[in-house]
Design an enzyme around this catalytic site. Structure first.
Site, PDB file in Angstrom:
ATOM      1  N   THR A 235      -2.380   9.433 -12.581  1.00  0.00           N
ATOM      2  CA  THR A 235      -1.783   9.993 -11.371  1.00  0.00           C
ATOM      3  C   THR A 235      -0.263   9.914 -11.489  1.00  0.00           C
ATOM      4  OG1 THR A 235      -1.933   7.888 -10.182  1.00  0.00           O
ATOM      5  CG2 THR A 235      -3.782   9.405  -9.961  1.00  0.00           C
ATOM      6  N   ASP A 272      -5.436   5.501  -3.209  1.00  0.00           N
ATOM      7  CA  ASP A 272      -6.822   5.276  -2.784  1.00  0.00           C
ATOM      8  C   ASP A 272      -7.432   6.562  -2.238  1.00  0.00           C
ATOM      9  OD1 ASP A 272      -6.286   2.606  -3.407  1.00  0.00           O
ATOM     10  OD2 ASP A 272      -5.681   2.160  -1.348  1.00  0.00           O
TER      11      ASP A 272
END
Length: 319
Positions: A235, A272
């Protein structure tokens, strides 16, 4: 395929099983973070439901997934806040134990650019034992993160892999993993800092040579695949994500996934949100690259609102 269509006929088992923490987030807005020995005034404290495990579970549930969390909270106000938030979002809490320790807490400062710094006090999260996570309970995907004891996570991944359940690990916070655990992973999710840390740890074991964290994301992804996982997702915040998989004939296949450009208000829990969305689409049968494309959209929406769980979108809020 929309995630909701995948859950029909699943029954009492969860398509997505999350192993991870549940924390109360104590959030304070501040113009700048204090330096060592310095006191800085901030805004009013907000107490919000959080924790990497609970956040991932809520993000997936809000997208329509059938989700259960394996975790632990204390018998206190923070624990009740977390259980209420999980249940209100549709997360099954039958495997969340209430223990004689204070509920975990995260102390978070947020600056005007939306960036945060976080100190976590694990509390009840560290009461989890490997036996709590031994049964994947018919899940399609098991996802874990590392605010709970490492032996719990490694045992959960081993049991899930042995049962034919797809395994996903969000390597946050960083921890030294056994080679067996890395080889049991279907998908390893890391940010750029975690990727560099893991590669450097692998180098200390003699697994790799060369420099790390040089900004060559494609090279880093290839070396992460060499550690054992079948797919790696790096990411990259507002730049999106890089997905790497290995094809025995074609070699390493890499896909750049761009992120929608948004104005960030609070990045707390964005990773998350990404992981929760990723496993939702993986459980519905999507490829890792396609799941990552939806996950960057979810993460982008989440940073436009304050808090972690309160910022996570419902499926019909996505374009």
């Amino acid at each position: 395929m929309p995630p909701q269509a995948a859950w029909q006929g699943v029954g009492v088992t969860a398509a997505v099983l999350v192993v991870g923490s549940a924390n109360a987030d104590l959030v304070v807005a501040t113009d700048r973070r204090p330096a060592g020995g310095e006191t800085v005034l901030g805004g009013d404290t907000q107490i919000l439901p959080g924790g990497k495990g609970a956040n991932t579970a809520v993000a997936a549930a809000r997208l329509g997934a059938d989700v259960a969390l394996i975790g632990a909270v204390g018998d206190d106000a923070h624990g009740r806040l977390l259980l209420d938030s999980l249940r209100d979002s549709g997360v099954a809490t039958d495997r969340v134990r209430v223990v004689d320790r204070p509920t975990g807490a995260a102390y978070i400062t947020v600056t005007p650019d939306g960036e945060n710094s976080i100190l976590v006090s694990p509390g009840a999260n560290h009461a989890l034992t490997p036996s709590d996570a031994a049964d994947p309970a018919g899940a399609r995907v098991l996802v874990a993160s590392l605010e709970v004891p490492l032996d719990v996570v490694e045992h959960a991944i081993a049991c899930a892999a042995g049962a034919g359940v797809r395994t996903v690990l969000n390597l946050s916070p960083t921890a030294k993993l056994s080679r067996e655990t890395l080889q049991n992973l279907d998908v390893l999710v890391v940010n750029e800092h975690e990727a560099a840390w893991l590669l450097e740890a692998g180098d200390h074991d003699g697994a790799h040579g060369g420099d790390y964290g040089s900004g060559d994301h494609g090279s880093d992804a290839g070396r992460l695949l060499d550690l054992g996982p079948r797919a790696v997702v790096i990411t990259r915040g507002p730049e999106g994500a890089l997905v790497a998989t290995r094809d025995e004939q074609a070699g390493i296949d890499q896909v750049e996934v761009p992120s929608p450009q948004v104005t960030a208000v609070d990045t707390t829990g964005a990773g998350d949100a990404f992981t929760g969305a990723l496993v939702t689409w993986l459980a519905s049968g999507a490829t890792v690259a396609d799941a990552a494309r939806r996950a960057v959209d979810v993460a982008a929406v989440s940073v436009t609102k304050r808090g972690a769980q309160p910022s996570y979108p419902l499926l019909d809020e996505l374009s």
